[in-house]
Design an enzyme around this catalytic site. Structure first.
Site, PDB file in Angstrom:
ATOM      1  CE1 TYR A  45      -9.269   0.599  -9.306  1.00  0.00           C
ATOM      2  CE2 TYR A  45      -7.103   0.787 -10.435  1.00  0.00           C
ATOM      3  CZ  TYR A  45      -7.917   0.187  -9.471  1.00  0.00           C
ATOM      4  OH  TYR A  45      -7.670  -1.132  -9.433  1.00  0.00           O
TER       5      TYR A  45
ATOM      6  NE  ARG B 141      -3.317   2.585 -10.899  1.00  0.00           N
ATOM      7  CZ  ARG B 141      -3.011   4.205 -10.497  1.00  0.00           C
ATOM      8  NH1 ARG B 141      -2.346   4.896 -11.305  1.00  0.00           N
ATOM      9  NH2 ARG B 141      -3.451   4.213  -9.318  1.00  0.00           N
TER      10      ARG B 141
ATOM     11  N   GLY C  88       0.715  -1.148  -0.023  1.00  0.00           N
ATOM     12  CA  GLY C  88      -0.164   0.159  -0.016  1.00  0.00           C
ATOM     13  C   GLY C  88       0.729   1.449   0.085  1.00  0.00           C
TER      14      GLY C  88
ATOM     15  N   GLY D 179       4.057  -3.384  -3.765  1.00  0.00           N
ATOM     16  CA  GLY D 179       3.867  -3.568  -5.271  1.00  0.00           C
ATOM     17  C   GLY D 179       4.274  -2.392  -5.830  1.00  0.00           C
ATOM     18  NE  ARG D 180      -0.281   2.218  -5.678  1.00  0.00           N
ATOM     19  CZ  ARG D 180      -1.230   1.981  -6.575  1.00  0.00           C
ATOM     20  NH1 ARG D 180      -1.192   2.646  -7.777  1.00  0.00           N
ATOM     21  NH2 ARG D 180      -2.294   1.273  -6.254  1.00  0.00           N
TER      22      ARG D 180
ATOM     23  CB  CYS E 263     -16.132   1.990 -29.530  1.00  0.00           C
ATOM     24  SG  CYS E 263     -15.522   1.738 -30.868  1.00  0.00           S
ATOM     25  CD  GLU E 264     -16.731   1.217 -22.543  1.00  0.00           C
ATOM     26  OE1 GLU E 264     -16.872   1.884 -21.810  1.00  0.00           O
ATOM     27  OE2 GLU E 264     -16.727  -0.105 -22.794  1.00  0.00           O
TER      28      GLU E 264
HETATM   29  C1  LIG Z   1      -2.198  -5.665  -3.942  1.00  0.00           C
HETATM   30  C2  LIG Z   1      -1.697  -6.331  -2.595  1.00  0.00           C
HETATM   31  C3  LIG Z   1      -0.387  -5.947  -2.226  1.00  0.00           C
HETATM   32  C4  LIG Z   1       0.389  -4.538  -2.742  1.00  0.00           C
HETATM   33  O1  LIG Z   1      -0.261  -3.475  -2.757  1.00  0.00           O
HETATM   34  P1  LIG Z   1       0.492  -2.242  -3.368  1.00  0.00           P
HETATM   35  O2  LIG Z   1      -0.330  -0.850  -3.248  1.00  0.00           O
HETATM   36  O3  LIG Z   1       0.778  -2.264  -4.692  1.00  0.00           O
HETATM   37  O4  LIG Z   1       1.724  -2.004  -2.456  1.00  0.00           O
HETATM   38  C5  LIG Z   1       0.184  -6.223  -1.175  1.00  0.00           C
HETATM   39  N1  LIG Z   1      -0.701  -7.303  -0.349  1.00  0.00           N
HETATM   40  C6  LIG Z   1      -1.576  -7.882  -0.828  1.00  0.00           C
HETATM   41  C7  LIG Z   1      -2.156  -8.996  -0.022  1.00  0.00           C
HETATM   42  C8  LIG Z   1      -2.410  -7.244  -1.970  1.00  0.00           C
HETATM   43  O5  LIG Z   1      -3.409  -7.906  -2.479  1.00  0.00           O
END
Ligand SMILES: *Cc1c(COP(=O)(O)O)cnc(C)c1O
Length: 409
Positions: free
Chosen positions: A305, A301, A225, A264-265, A332-333
């Site tokens: 979002y 995205r 996150g 991840g992000r 086509c949206e």
């Molecule tokens: C998607 C996810 C993450 C990564 O979230 P980021 O915002 O990309 O850091 C980590 N743990 C779990 C279980 C997830 O589903």
């Protein structure tokens, strides 16, 4: 515009468009940045959340850096095994996991982060000889959009807070040896506060597990996150402050030997740009449209979002903004936009638009909508350029369809 030592326009000349371009050094630097911020304070394991970007070359780069993996599907598990991760470096965190999928994960000897009592009992019927942890619903959420808040009470995720001690107790009775406790608050929330409150929740659960069940946690996992500044005016999260506050709570409140994070992000988002070519310019009474060859099939995205991605004209990088454009794709949206109301140099057909910060949930959320093939991915590093995913062909798009012979009569 130069990316990883290569001219953006050279990449498009060679590989066509649209194309995702990843700078290897940025991936490595981001990994090192987040790992070192926490490892200063206590033993740290980074489980890269590979749903953000599961290209094998990127998985490989992070494997070399010493990263571990957060996988959310059997496909991700298999990709990571093939990229060279040993099973113990992967943690599988599913939600609404089917029994066949559980069997697949157990068969690959990958530890499992359990999301429900149903999953726990179905897993016990397969094997108890697998390390497990639990995902708790901490009743604290965070995220850049309501669709990506996962930790609040009303979501589908995790063991309810009031049942979490029961879950460990049942796991022990079933013959498991639970080793960890986890939450994932959501994705890309800008505040540190939810992480701190959430950590307090994990610490208090951990204390109850020790007091009531005599069970110590090997690791405490604060999920993913960590946000990135998508807007040029945004500030990055203060990782050093986050690390200090979170680790001090864990060290003071629990006997856990390790903190786990699942960014991840943060690791991949700013490592990658999407290069897309202007194919059409349209002036209407209300708007100027820069029509490009990437739509929400390529990058969802903004449409999904309402996310902001900074854009620039790669071959006019040094020119000042002159006209306000909406950058829109070929689908086509009406919702098919990449960027709205951006001041750009005057654009013409053939210009290359660079969409920034597309390494996370960019390619990995791309689709074939409107029967459009998935784009190429390219890795650049110190002036070198490698193709890391071939563009899909129309034949490949159609290969899984089957025509009943009676329809051909
Ligand atoms: C998607 C996810 C993450 C990564 O979230 P980021 O915002 O990309 O850091 C980590 N743990 C779990 C279980 C997830 O589903």
């Amino acid at each position: 515009m130069i990316i990883g030592g290569v001219k953006a326009t050279d990449i498009v000349s060679k590989h066509g468009s649209p194309v995702y371009v990843t700078d290897e050094e940025a991936v490595r630097n981001n990994y090192r940045r987040v790992h070192s911020a926490f490892a200063k304070h206590m033993p740290t394991r980074i489980n890269y959340a590979c749903k953000a970007n599961s290209n094998l070359a990127i998985l490989r780069i992070l494997e070399q850096e010493g990263s571990c993996i957060d996988a959310v599907s059997i496909g991700e598990v298999e990709a990571c095994l093939r990229a060279g991760y040993s099973p113990d470096r992967i943690l599988y965190t599913g939600v609404n996991v089917s029994t066949p999928e559980l069997k697949g994960v157990v068969g690959r000897r990958v530890p499992i982060n359990v999301d429900s009592f149903s999953e726990l009992r179905r897993l016990a019927a397969i094997s108890t000889d697998v390390p497990i942890s639990f995902r708790v619903n901490p009743e604290i959420g965070s995220g850049h959009h309501e669709k990506v808040v996962t930790g609040s009470r009303s979501t589908k995720f995790g063991i309810p807070l009031n049942k979490i001690v029961d879950a460990y107790s049942e796991a022990l009775q079933l013959g498991f040896r639970p080793v960890g406790l986890h939450f994932h608050l959501g994705s890309g929330g800008q505040d540190i506060e939810p992480f701190l409150k959430g950590t307090d929740v994990l610490v208090s659960i951990s204390q109850r597990l020790e007091a009531e069940l005599g069970l110590g946690m090997k690791f405490i996992d604060i999920g993913g996150g960590i946000p990135i500044p998508y807007h040029p005016e945004d500030a990055p999260m203060d990782l050093d402050h986050l690390a200090e506050e979170v680790t001090s709570r864990i060290k003071n409140g629990t006997s856990a030997q390790q903190i786990v994070l699942e960014p991840g992000r943060f690791i991949v988002a700013d490592s990658t740009v999407l290069l897309t070519t202007v194919v059409d310019v349209k002036e209407t009474p209300d708007k100027m449209f820069a029509g490009v060859d990437a739509g929400f099939n390529t990058l969802v995205r903004p449409a999904f979002y309402g996310s902001f991605h900074h854009v620039a004209v790669a071959n006019k990088f040094d020119r000042p903004g002159e006209i306000t454009y909406d950058v829109v794709g070929p689908l086509c949206e009406t919702g098919d936009h990449l960027a709205r109301e951006r001041l750009l140099p005057r654009v013409e057909e053939g210009d290359v638009i660079c969409v920034y910060d597309t390494g996370a949930y960019g390619f990995s959320m791309a689709s074939n909508y409107n029967m459009r093939p998935l784009p190429r991915e390219v890795l650049v590093n110190k002036g070198e350029m490698n193709l890391i995913r071939e563009r899909e062909s129309i034949d490949e798009l159609l290969r899984h369809q089957r025509m009943p012979s009676r329809l051909m009569l």
